[in-house]
Design a protein around this motif. Structure first.
Motif, PDB file in Angstrom:
ATOM      1  N   ARG A  83      35.641  41.785  41.364  1.00 52.44           N
ATOM      2  CA  ARG A  83      35.051  42.266  42.627  1.00 52.44           C
ATOM      3  C   ARG A  83      34.858  41.137  43.627  1.00 52.44           C
ATOM      4  O   ARG A  83      34.863  41.362  44.840  1.00 52.44           O
ATOM      5  N   GLU A  84      34.667  39.911  43.137  1.00 50.91           N
ATOM      6  CA  GLU A  84      34.459  38.779  44.034  1.00 50.91           C
ATOM      7  C   GLU A  84      35.715  38.458  44.844  1.00 50.91           C
ATOM      8  O   GLU A  84      35.638  37.765  45.866  1.00 50.91           O
ATOM      9  N   ARG A  85      36.848  38.952  44.399  1.00 50.83           N
ATOM     10  CA  ARG A  85      38.101  38.691  45.123  1.00 50.83           C
ATOM     11  C   ARG A  85      38.270  39.652  46.299  1.00 50.83           C
ATOM     12  O   ARG A  85      39.170  39.464  47.121  1.00 50.83           O
ATOM     13  N   ALA A  96      36.321  41.781  49.529  1.00 52.75           N
ATOM     14  CA  ALA A  96      35.139  42.002  50.363  1.00 52.75           C
ATOM     15  C   ALA A  96      34.705  43.456  50.274  1.00 52.75           C
ATOM     16  O   ALA A  96      33.526  43.774  50.445  1.00 52.75           O
ATOM     17  N   ASP A  97      35.660  44.354  49.991  1.00 50.65           N
ATOM     18  CA  ASP A  97      35.357  45.781  49.842  1.00 50.65           C
ATOM     19  C   ASP A  97      36.479  46.426  49.033  1.00 50.65           C
ATOM     20  O   ASP A  97      37.640  45.997  49.122  1.00 50.65           O
ATOM     21  N   TRP A 129      40.554  42.193  51.241  1.00 50.45           N
ATOM     22  CA  TRP A 129      40.628  40.965  50.470  1.00 50.45           C
ATOM     23  C   TRP A 129      39.500  40.030  50.905  1.00 50.45           C
ATOM     24  O   TRP A 129      38.891  40.228  51.968  1.00 50.45           O
ATOM     25  N   HIS A 130      39.222  39.040  50.094  1.00 51.42           N
ATOM     26  CA  HIS A 130      38.073  38.169  50.390  1.00 51.42           C
ATOM     27  C   HIS A 130      38.215  37.421  51.705  1.00 51.42           C
ATOM     28  O   HIS A 130      37.203  36.976  52.284  1.00 51.42           O
ATOM     29  N   ASP A 131      39.448  37.295  52.215  1.00 56.93           N
ATOM     30  CA  ASP A 131      39.630  36.589  53.489  1.00 56.93           C
ATOM     31  C   ASP A 131      39.641  37.546  54.680  1.00 56.93           C
ATOM     32  O   ASP A 131      39.934  37.140  55.806  1.00 56.93           O
ATOM     33  N   GLY A 132      39.325  38.836  54.439  1.00 55.05           N
ATOM     34  CA  GLY A 132      39.227  39.799  55.528  1.00 55.05           C
ATOM     35  C   GLY A 132      40.463  40.645  55.757  1.00 55.05           C
ATOM     36  O   GLY A 132      40.444  41.564  56.583  1.00 55.05           O
TER      37      GLY A 132
END
Length: 444
Positions: A119-121, A123-124, A143-146
């Motif tokens: 889940r940390e990878r 953002a939603d 993704w974590h970078d948006g």
């Protein structure tokens, strides 16, 4: 391994219900005919109910059965309307529909493939799938970078289920054949089975997609989403938004149909020389028309590897058929193993058999239609036709089977679209040997 019911007995019983159910309905229809009921009305009822059952069973089973249904759906344009209509909607649904995998199964696969901290990878992550594939389903996420991404997750146990489905369908091929007259089901199942191992490891699919994305990067007409991450059972790529060709087939206006057909043709013929690969899953759910006019292409699990581009022998065959050179065409077919051993054939009859397939290249623009494809299927499938006898004497070498299926599948989609396409110009650009020295006939 999975909470999805996939026991061998369950799956075998479901698949067995297809031919058994059809037989039962046929028997009931025969009884109603004896009672004086209208034959055409009864036939329509039988077809509609068979189509309903076909979708229910193949869709529920996913795996190889759904893959088989998707493969059939691109050929329905070749089936006469009175036979195809009841199946059309049911088969088309198989291009994008299947019962969803429970969220807990999705989470378990992601934990196995991406680690417990998966889940940390993101953002939603949306637990509700946005689409279904034959061996997996797609979720929208950030993704974590948006970046908006599509996350394809393979169904647990899909590998065993897929191959078991195809083995079982192979046993029923003779009974299923009447559902799709004019197409050989058994070789299709065998060819699908041979391709399945490649599709089960999503790392191979991701590698294929990376090749296409790099080759078409910055292309003004074709969009292939970039891969963000991959593992054996998941592949994460850029999210794209567009209108699927299945929707355009259903209710698109003519200019949109024509443009979709042109872009699909461009992608099909440009891919081998640009990538050394051929996208080998040409059903309408894998292509979307984007708002900026580009054709977005997804699902690269099945590809034909063509490091030297489209095989020259196939290009030369098309060129000779287009030129009407029956003698050289016959010589090439024999040399390359396209004629069964011991078969005696008249070169002019061979040209009469193959020539109509080159018809779209005779004019600058060609209107594809279901009726055109139906005429080709009727011509080569009529037991009383000389073309049928010629076809029985010809052979398709195994190394060309996938290319043949993909090309005719692509033509099938263009016929479903009813698109008018400048095919000759597209082919001249990417396979110039085909049209060199052959002048197009005047258009109507």
């Amino acid at each position: 391994m999975s909470d999805i019911p996939r026991g061998g007995v369950h799956r075998t019983a479901k698949l067995a219900s297809l031919p058994l159910g059809a037989a039962g309905r046929a028997a009931a229809g025969w009884g109603r005919r004896l009672a004086g009921a209208d034959g055409e009305e009864i036939a329509a009822q039988l077809s509609a109910r068979s189509a309903e059952q076909l979708f229910a069973v193949l869709g529920e089973l996913k795996g190889g059965a759904m893959k088989f249904g998707q493969a059939l759906s691109i050929f329905e344009a070749a089936v006469p309307d009175e036979l195809a209509e009841p199946y059309r909607e049911a088969l088309t649904k198989l291009q994008s529909s299947a019962p969803p995998m429970p969220a807990r199964d999705v989470h378990r696969v992601l934990a196995e493939q991406l680690g417990r901290g998966w889940r940390e990878r993101f953002a939603d992550f949306d637990d509700e799938p946005t689409a279904a594939a034959s061996i997996g389903q797609v979720h929208r996420a950030v993704w974590h970078d948006g970046r908006d991404v599509a996350v394809k997750v393979q169904y647990p146990g899909a590998d065993e289920a897929l191959l078991a489905d195809l083995r079982q369908l192979g046993r029923f091929s003779r009974i299923l054949q009447p559902l799709v007259p004019g197409m050989e089901i058994k070789p299709l199942i065998a060819e699908l089975r041979d391709r399945m191992a490649e599709e089960l490891d999503y790392r191979d699919e991701a590698d294929n997609q990376r090749v296409f994305a790099e080759a078409f990067a910055g292309d003004p007409e074709i969009k292939v989403p970039r891969v963000v991450a991959s593992s054996p059972k998941t592949v994460i790529s850029e999210w794209i938004t567009g209108r699927p060709l299945s929707s355009i087939i259903r209710d698109g206006d003519q200019p949109t149909r024509d443009e979709a057909g042109r872009l699909l043709s461009e992608f099909h013929y440009a891919s081998p020389p640009r990538t050394g690969l051929l996208h080998a899953d040409p059903h309408p759910g894998n292509f979307q028309l984007m708002a900026d006019g580009r054709l977005a292409v997804i699902d690269f699990g099945a590809v034909a590897r063509l490091p030297n581009g489209s095989p020259m022998v196939l290009q030369l065959m098309t060129r000779l058929a287009l030129l009407g050179d029956s003698a050289q065409l016959m010589e090439l077919l024999r040399t390359e193993g396209f004629v069964r051993p011991g078969m005696q054939l008249d070169p002019d009859e061979v040209l009469a058999y193959l020539g109509p397939f080159a018809e779209p290249l005779h004019t600058e623009r060609f209107r594809f239609s279901r009726r055109w494809l139906q005429r080709q299927a009727e011509r080569v499938g009529d037991l009383r036709s000389p073309d049928f006898r010629t076809g029985r004497a010809l052979n398709l070498p195994p190394q060309h089977l996938l290319i043949h299926r993909v090309t005719f599948g692509t033509l099938g989609v263009m016929c479903q679209l009813g698109a008018e396409v400048p095919l000759r110009g597209i082919v001249s650009r990417w396979q110039p040997v085909i049209t060199e020295g052959s002048d197009p006939e005047p258009g109507p």
